[in-house]
Design an enzyme around this catalytic site. Structure first.
Site, PDB file in Angstrom:
ATOM      1  N   THR A 138       0.377  -0.953   0.011  1.00 53.69           N
ATOM      2  CA  THR A 138      -0.331   0.146  -0.125  1.00 53.69           C
ATOM      3  C   THR A 138       0.791   1.484  -0.337  1.00 53.69           C
ATOM      4  O   THR A 138       0.433   2.347   0.297  1.00 53.69           O
ATOM      5  CB  THR A 138      -1.018   0.619   1.352  1.00 53.69           C
ATOM      6  OG1 THR A 138      -0.172  -0.179   2.215  1.00 53.69           O
ATOM      7  CG2 THR A 138      -1.710  -1.483   1.296  1.00 53.69           C
ATOM      8  N   GLY A 182       2.162   4.727  -0.973  1.00 54.39           N
ATOM      9  CA  GLY A 182       1.899   5.660  -2.340  1.00 54.39           C
ATOM     10  C   GLY A 182       0.643   5.395  -2.717  1.00 54.39           C
ATOM     11  O   GLY A 182       0.216   6.611  -3.749  1.00 54.39           O
ATOM     12  N   THR A 183      -0.146   4.689  -1.570  1.00 56.06           N
ATOM     13  CA  THR A 183      -1.541   4.788  -1.883  1.00 56.06           C
ATOM     14  C   THR A 183      -2.176   6.643  -2.580  1.00 56.06           C
ATOM     15  O   THR A 183      -3.030   6.842  -3.106  1.00 56.06           O
ATOM     16  CB  THR A 183      -2.475   3.865  -0.709  1.00 56.06           C
ATOM     17  OG1 THR A 183      -2.498   4.754   0.416  1.00 56.06           O
ATOM     18  CG2 THR A 183      -2.593   2.636  -1.905  1.00 56.06           C
ATOM     19  N   GLY A 184      -2.257   7.495  -1.215  1.00 59.59           N
ATOM     20  CA  GLY A 184      -2.766   8.981  -1.273  1.00 59.59           C
ATOM     21  C   GLY A 184      -1.771   9.461  -2.380  1.00 59.59           C
ATOM     22  O   GLY A 184      -2.778  10.242  -2.832  1.00 59.59           O
TER      23      GLY A 184
END
Length: 225
Positions: free
Chosen positions: A163, A165-167
């Site tokens: 997950t 770097g999802t933002g």
């Protein structure tokens, strides 16, 4: 460690790109000092950038602070009024609102409304940090273009450690869709669908040894499964 890029370099980089190629949309991420926040805002205004997506990165997933204490008022004063969309997660939204408690969807809605009053056209409060509140789903709250326009955007929660770097990916995808001419609400939904699919396609990959491995953003060109 973190090396803070000198303000003069940030200004030169923005001049190099915006003064040559230009940009229909910009996305900001970690802006570690108030001076850099103000520098970015000045160039957005100077070049008349149509769409600005502000991802107010303040705290890492590990809990480490990524910005100086005066960044919050600088973001609110200088960048939020220029933003088409801001994309805080619940931790960041709480910090931006003087530690307003966000524990469920109702408080996410209230936070979105309060942040909208600070100047951005749209606010997307991301609910992925509220594990267990909406079991099996990742629910975000979109507020805009007025405080009365509210939309819950839910997609299935993908069980994976990949997950990292999802933002950033979500905010970048929103900016990309805005630059292609989509309306903000549509751009947000399309970006959410893209990130969900990136997570799904990356769920079982073995990528690195960190606690929060990365994802395969280019799955459409090369599916690693």
């Amino acid at each position: 460690g973190v090396h803070v890029v000198p303000v003069a370099d940030v200004l030169q980089q923005m001049d190099s790109v915006l003064g040559d190629l230009g940009a229909d949309a910009l996305k900001t991420g970690m802006l570690p000092t108030s001076e850099i926040v103000q520098a970015v805002a000045s160039k957005v205004e100077e070049y008349g950038v149509q769409h600005l997506v502000v991802d107010p990165v303040l705290v890492a997933t590990s809990g480490c602070s990524l910005a100086e204490s005066d960044c919050v008022p600088a973001l609110i004063e200088h960048l939020f009024p220029l933003a088409t969309v801001i994309t805080p997660n619940t931790v960041e939204a709480s910090a931006l609102l003087d530690e307003f408690p966000i524990t469920d969807v109702a408080s996410m809605v209230e936070a979105a409304r309060r942040l909208h009053a600070l100047g951005p056209k749209y606010v997307l409060v991301k609910g992925g940090h509220l594990l267990g509140v909406t079991p099996g789903t990742a629910t975000d709250v979109l507020c805009g273009p007025t405080a009365d326009n509210l939309q819950l955007i839910s997609r299935p929660m993908v069980a994976t450690k990949n997950t990292h770097g999802t933002g950033c990916t979500l905010a970048s995808a929103i900016a990309a869709h805005l630059s292609r001419g989509h309306e903000p609400a549509e751009a947000v939904v399309l970006a959410k669908e893209f990130v969900t699919e990136v997570l799904r396609r990356s769920a079982h990959l073995s990528l690195g040894s960190g606690k929060q491995p990365p994802m395969n953003h280019a799955f459409r060109m090369d599916d690693w499964n």
